[in-house]
Motif scaffolding. Structure first.
Motif, PDB file in Angstrom:
ATOM      1  N   VAL A  52       0.857  -1.198   0.000  1.00 48.17           N
ATOM      2  CA  VAL A  52       0.000   0.000   0.000  1.00 48.17           C
ATOM      3  C   VAL A  52       0.888   1.241   0.000  1.00 48.17           C
ATOM      4  N   LEU A  54       0.819   5.839  -0.837  1.00 48.30           N
ATOM      5  CA  LEU A  54       0.090   7.058  -1.165  1.00 48.30           C
ATOM      6  C   LEU A  54       0.003   7.168  -2.679  1.00 48.30           C
ATOM      7  N   GLY A  55      -1.137   7.625  -3.183  1.00 41.39           N
ATOM      8  CA  GLY A  55      -1.234   7.786  -4.624  1.00 41.39           C
ATOM      9  C   GLY A  55      -2.597   8.277  -5.010  1.00 41.39           C
ATOM     10  N   SER A  56      -2.811   8.271  -6.304  1.00 42.43           N
ATOM     11  CA  SER A  56      -4.101   8.677  -6.829  1.00 42.43           C
ATOM     12  C   SER A  56      -4.830   7.424  -7.315  1.00 42.43           C
ATOM     13  N   PRO A  57      -6.138   7.305  -7.004  1.00 43.22           N
ATOM     14  CA  PRO A  57      -6.872   6.114  -7.435  1.00 43.22           C
ATOM     15  C   PRO A  57      -6.865   5.940  -8.947  1.00 43.22           C
ATOM     16  N   THR A  58      -6.600   7.020  -9.674  1.00 39.41           N
ATOM     17  CA  THR A  58      -6.577   6.902 -11.126  1.00 39.41           C
ATOM     18  C   THR A  58      -5.217   7.323 -11.655  1.00 39.41           C
ATOM     19  N   GLY A  59      -4.194   7.001 -10.899  1.00 43.20           N
ATOM     20  CA  GLY A  59      -2.853   7.449 -11.258  1.00 43.20           C
ATOM     21  C   GLY A  59      -2.410   7.033 -12.654  1.00 43.20           C
ATOM     22  N   GLY A  60      -2.839   5.881 -13.104  1.00 41.12           N
ATOM     23  CA  GLY A  60      -2.457   5.430 -14.432  1.00 41.12           C
ATOM     24  C   GLY A  60      -1.024   4.929 -14.477  1.00 41.12           C
ATOM     25  N   THR A  67       2.568  11.505 -11.376  1.00 40.11           N
ATOM     26  CA  THR A  67       3.187  12.243 -10.290  1.00 40.11           C
ATOM     27  C   THR A  67       3.015  11.512  -8.966  1.00 40.11           C
ATOM     28  N   GLY A 212      -9.642   0.698 -10.417  1.00 39.02           N
ATOM     29  CA  GLY A 212      -9.625   1.891  -9.583  1.00 39.02           C
ATOM     30  C   GLY A 212      -8.970   1.631  -8.243  1.00 39.02           C
ATOM     31  N   GLY A 213      -7.898   2.343  -7.964  1.00 36.74           N
ATOM     32  CA  GLY A 213      -7.278   2.237  -6.650  1.00 36.74           C
ATOM     33  C   GLY A 213      -6.402   1.023  -6.462  1.00 36.74           C
ATOM     34  N   GLY A 214      -6.194   0.228  -7.498  1.00 36.12           N
ATOM     35  CA  GLY A 214      -5.338  -0.926  -7.289  1.00 36.12           C
ATOM     36  C   GLY A 214      -4.774  -1.484  -8.581  1.00 36.12           C
ATOM     37  N   ALA A 236      -1.926  -1.041  -3.812  1.00 36.63           N
ATOM     38  CA  ALA A 236      -3.189  -0.360  -3.533  1.00 36.63           C
ATOM     39  C   ALA A 236      -2.919   1.044  -3.006  1.00 36.63           C
ATOM     40  N   VAL A 238      -3.609   3.907  -0.590  1.00 36.05           N
ATOM     41  CA  VAL A 238      -4.191   4.257   0.703  1.00 36.05           C
ATOM     42  C   VAL A 238      -3.641   5.636   1.059  1.00 36.05           C
ATOM     43  N   VAL A 239      -4.522   6.610   1.099  1.00 31.29           N
ATOM     44  CA  VAL A 239      -4.072   7.996   1.194  1.00 31.29           C
ATOM     45  C   VAL A 239      -3.602   8.350   2.613  1.00 31.29           C
TER      46      VAL A 239
END
Lengths: 517, 327
Positions: A52, A54-60, A67, A212-214, A236, A238-239
């Motif tokens: 797990v 930090l990231g964006s659920p749609t980071g791609g 980023t 989404g998110g994973g 995954a 997890v903010v």
């Protein structure tokens, strides 16, 4: 081991770095690899490692524009890199060798034989040339365009299936350390924005799904470095850092990237989770930045006085809760090219007092925003320490969200609390000092310094160049504007027994990772 | 009970739509004036004015705000929530997926809150001032005084770490939904339901206590009607409309509460998506998630309004326990 023989050029560099780094190891304690690799149980083949971050659920999975941390962690398992940092060494990975011409105006990259993309195609020079062109195009890659600014993209030449020539706009003897080691992921020739979702690379894991998110990854049995031990990896998002720590503590994850010092301390006695420290090689450098173009910091004695009055250990203990290293006013500790010959600066209240008296300085203002946790606290603690020498420092607090909106203001602020991701000294000096720098917050530039920097960068011979950068570091240590008081190490929460994880500038690489038996 | 006239119902619906439209404008403008823009956020210390302008143009952020808004609204009406400027991925699918997860969480919490809240509210309110009333009031007052995140933290410490019965965070395996691992729902639902249930119990108690003190109920009791029949024939029919309205107002509460609870448990819902989108300055995602949440909340208010019409026109439902004494 996954990394095979190093090229002559890089091997030379590595040996040198290793020799220099021997001194660092004593100061820095365990490096990232030692720390992350020291699992308490023997390696086990198979299983799914749940990570797990930090990231964006749609980071791609587009390395040109991403980023967020979680996306990069997935991408570093998917796409191979030409070279990478391993502790304080640069090692070749997808590249077999990276060699400069006589004056370092062009470099030749030879690609490893037998590396294949996940779709079965061989990794060729055309793929490397395409990847470099994409990273170097600021319209395509806002994130890395600047890093590749010295590469003459139009004249990249593919000599044969495994050889590509990289001409430069100006000589860069430090291309490998300063550019390629920062970012050199390779993706297939012709990859367009529609293709990123497939995540095709040549890395140790291939993409199973990105929902989404994973992201779910599976072992790449064809990996040139040998198939990884793990069957699967999930990454995954997890903010909340407390939730990341809880996920390992509660058994829902095996590896949580980046928890807080307070969180790490709260589980010090837990049997369910271990905290692995990244060492200075995987850290944020924390500093107070003095701009030598502004008063009163034009006076080198004022800069010296501040560097002497600060109690670095107290800052590390209070702001980082002890989970970091003391700094020596230079960036790059624990990484290739750090000048370890310079003595550690320690507190000298008497000398600080007399320097300040000589300069006639009794009051200062420092600007501080919580760009990193505890930045404002650090400035307040500095103010407290300064009172002991009769200096009054006023902390002017600024909002972190808008800190960079006034860009010119940041560049001309006389005194501010700051941070940089810790990168090799050559990279830091090239990027953040000199007249060419677009983000020079210490104002060190002009005349002799510029000339020395340009000539250091152009020096082809590794040993000679390292010596030139050592001189630059000595100058900055003595007369520069950085007051680097500490390094906030990355703290990862790990399920006991998980091992073999290697950190590459704070990104965990999982090719050799394993779960407890 | 009366059925609201079609005209009145239409007016209410039209009002709700207008409100949602107004919210969309506010949301859009708020995202524009939010401190820090995606460009400076993304570039951080590598920012230069040139690079900033380049990325801004790349993201289509150089058009006038009004034009950006109309383009966005047009897309939303066609079911297209736009493509994230930060990640270059259409946000529609993820918003839909996350909304689905949030519905699961909210629905489970709603059922629990309704059962517990109405049950304890009736139990306490039927005998105002009795021992059981005072006991229920003390417990519910305590629970409503504790914020959700504190409740959640205590629940995690006890049930995940000390006892090890339940997962500490609600990680959903990529590509599956929360229903494939129902255990991950327990603590988030409990966090929402403890607070929401206590609050609802206080509201219902207030409504029921007022009716129970009314002359017709007193008359029924004097006439010797058994207590359960007094409740069923004389209290509940009068209270039903107001209770239904209280339940409808839970919807906006659950929308807001989910924001907190989803973050604490890393539950992959719309609230957590909104929080991380705000953090990333991902304007398009903030707008999409925010609009859906606003629409659900407004729908809750609308239903409550329609119910109020049906049950007792002109009579307001108490919004907080302190206002529980009705005229």
């Amino acid at each position: 081991m996954s990394e095979r023989q190093m090229s002559a050029g890089v091997r030379r560099r590595t040996v040198l770095t290793g020799a220099l780094a021997a001194g660092v190891a004593g100061v820095a304690g365990c490096g990232a690899d030692a720390g992350a690799g020291a699992g308490s149980s023997s390696p086990r083949r198979g299983g799914r490692l749940r990570l797990v971050a930090l990231g964006s659920p749609t980071g791609g999975l587009n390395p040109l524009t991403a980023t967020d941390g979680a996306s990069f962690i997935a991408m570093f398992q998917l796409y191979g890199q030409l070279v990478r940092l391993q502790g304080d060494k640069v090692v070749t990975s997808l590249a077999e060798s990276v060699e400069p011409n006589a004056d370092a105006t062009a470099w030749t990259i030879r690609i490893r034989d037998g590396a294949r993309f996940h779709d079965g195609r061989a990794v060729t020079a055309a793929d490397v040339a395409y990847s470099i062109r994409q990273f170097g195009d600021p319209k395509r890659s806002s994130t890395f365009g600047q890093l590749y600014a010295d590469v003459d993209l139009a004249n990249l030449k593919v000599h044969d299936a495994r050889t590509v020539e990289v001409p430069l706009r100006r000589a860069r003897g430090d291309l490998v350390d300063s550019v390629l080691a920062q970012m050199s992921l390779v993706f297939p020739d012709g990859t367009t924005d529609r293709d990123w979702v497939k995540g095709v690379g040549s890395g140790p894991f291939r993409l199973v799904s990105a929902a989404g998110g994973g992201v779910t990854l599976a072992r790449n049995d064809e990996y040139w470095g040998g198939a990884p031990l793990l069957d699967e990896v999930t990454v995954a998002v997890v903010v909340d850092p407390a939730a990341r720590l809880n996920s390992v503590r509660g058994g829902q994850a095996d590896y949580a990237v980046d928890v807080t010092p307070a969180g790490a301390r709260s589980v010090a006695n837990s049997a369910d989770v271990q905290i692995r420290r990244g060492g200075p090689a995987n850290s944020m450098g924390r500093s107070f930045e003095m701009n030598v173009q502004t008063d009163p910091f034009r006076d080198a004695d004022v800069r010296r006085a501040l560097r002497l009055l600060v109690d670095r250990q107290q800052l590390v203990d209070n702001v980082l809760l002890g989970q970091g290293q003391v700094g020596n006013d230079l960036y790059g500790l624990g990484l290739p090219g750090y000048n370890t010959a310079l003595p550690q600066r320690t507190r000298d209240v008497e000398q600080a007092r007399s320097l300040l008296a000589k300069a006639g300085v009794t009051r200062l203002t420092i600007k501080a925003a919580d760009l990193q946790a505890g930045t404002v606290d650090a400035a307040r603690l500095l103010a407290e320490q300064a009172r002991e020498v009769g200096l009054t420092i006023t902390v002017e607090q600024a909002p972190a969200d808008t800190y960079f909106n006034d860009y010119a203001g940041v560049l001309s602020t006389p005194f501010q609390a700051f941070y940089f991701i810790n990168r090799p000294a050559a990279t830091m000096i090239s990027t953040y000092t000199g007249s060419d720098s677009s983000f020079n917050i210490t104002g060190v530039r002009g005349g002799d310094f510029d000339r020395q920097l340009v000539s250091a960068r152009a020096t082809v011979d590794d040993a000679a160049r390292r010596e030139r950068f050592n001189e630059l570091q000595r100058y900055l240590w003595d007369s520069g504007g950085d007051l680097v008081w500490g390094y906030a190490e990355q703290l990862d929460a790990v399920r006991p027994g998980v091992g073999g994880v290697q950190l590459n500038q704070s990104v965990p690489l999982l090719a050799t990772a394993y779960l407890p038996a | 009970m009366r059925v609201p006239t079609p005209g009145r119902a239409l007016r209410l619906v039209a009002g709700a739509v207008a409100l949602l439209l107004a919210v969309s404008v506010v949301l859009f403008v708020a995202v524009q004036v939010l401190p820090g823009d995606p460009v400076t956020q993304a570039l951080g210390s590598t920012y230069t004015p040139e690079r900033g302008a380049q990325l801004r143009a790349q993201l289509g952020l150089d058009a006038p705000v009004a034009e950006q808004y109309l383009r966005w609204l047009g897309g939303v009406l066609r079911g297209d929530f736009g493509t994230s400027a930060v990640t270059r991925v259409p946000v529609g699918p993820i918003v839909a997926e996350r909304a689905g997860n949030s519905v699961v969480l909210a629905a489970a919490a709603f059922v629990l809150i309704a059962v517990l809240g109405v049950g304890f509210g009736l139990f306490a309110g039927a005998r105002p001032g009795s021992g059981r009333d005072r006991a229920v009031s003390a417990v519910t007052l305590t629970l409503t005084a504790v914020p959700e995140f504190a409740l959640a933290t205590v629940l995690v410490a006890v049930f995940a770490f000390a006892l090890g019965w339940l997962p500490a965070v609600s990680l959903v395996a990529p590509g599956s939904g929360p229903l494939s691992q129902p255990a991950i729902l327990v603590l988030p639902v409990a966090s929402l339901a403890l607070y929401g249930g206590a609050y609802t119990a206080r509201m219902v108690r207030g409504i029921v206590a007022d009716i129970a003190a009314g002359p017709h109920v007193e008359a029924a009791r004097i006439a010797g009607l058994p207590e359960h029949l007094v409740l069923r024939r004389h209290v509940l029919p009068s209270a039903a409309g107001s209770i239904a309205q209280v339940l409808a107002l839970l919807v906006p509460y659950l929308v807001g509460g989910a924001l907190v609870v989803e973050t604490v448990f890393a539950y992959p819902g719309l609230g957590a998506l909104l929080a991380s989108a705000v953090r990333a300055r991902d304007a398009v995602q903030v707008e999409a998630a925010g609009l859906v949440l606003a629409a659900v909340a407004i729908a809750g208010f609308l239903v409550a309004e329609l119910i109020q019409d049906r049950s007792c026109p002109g009579r307001a439902v108490p919004m907080r326990p302190a206002l529980g004494r009705l005229r």
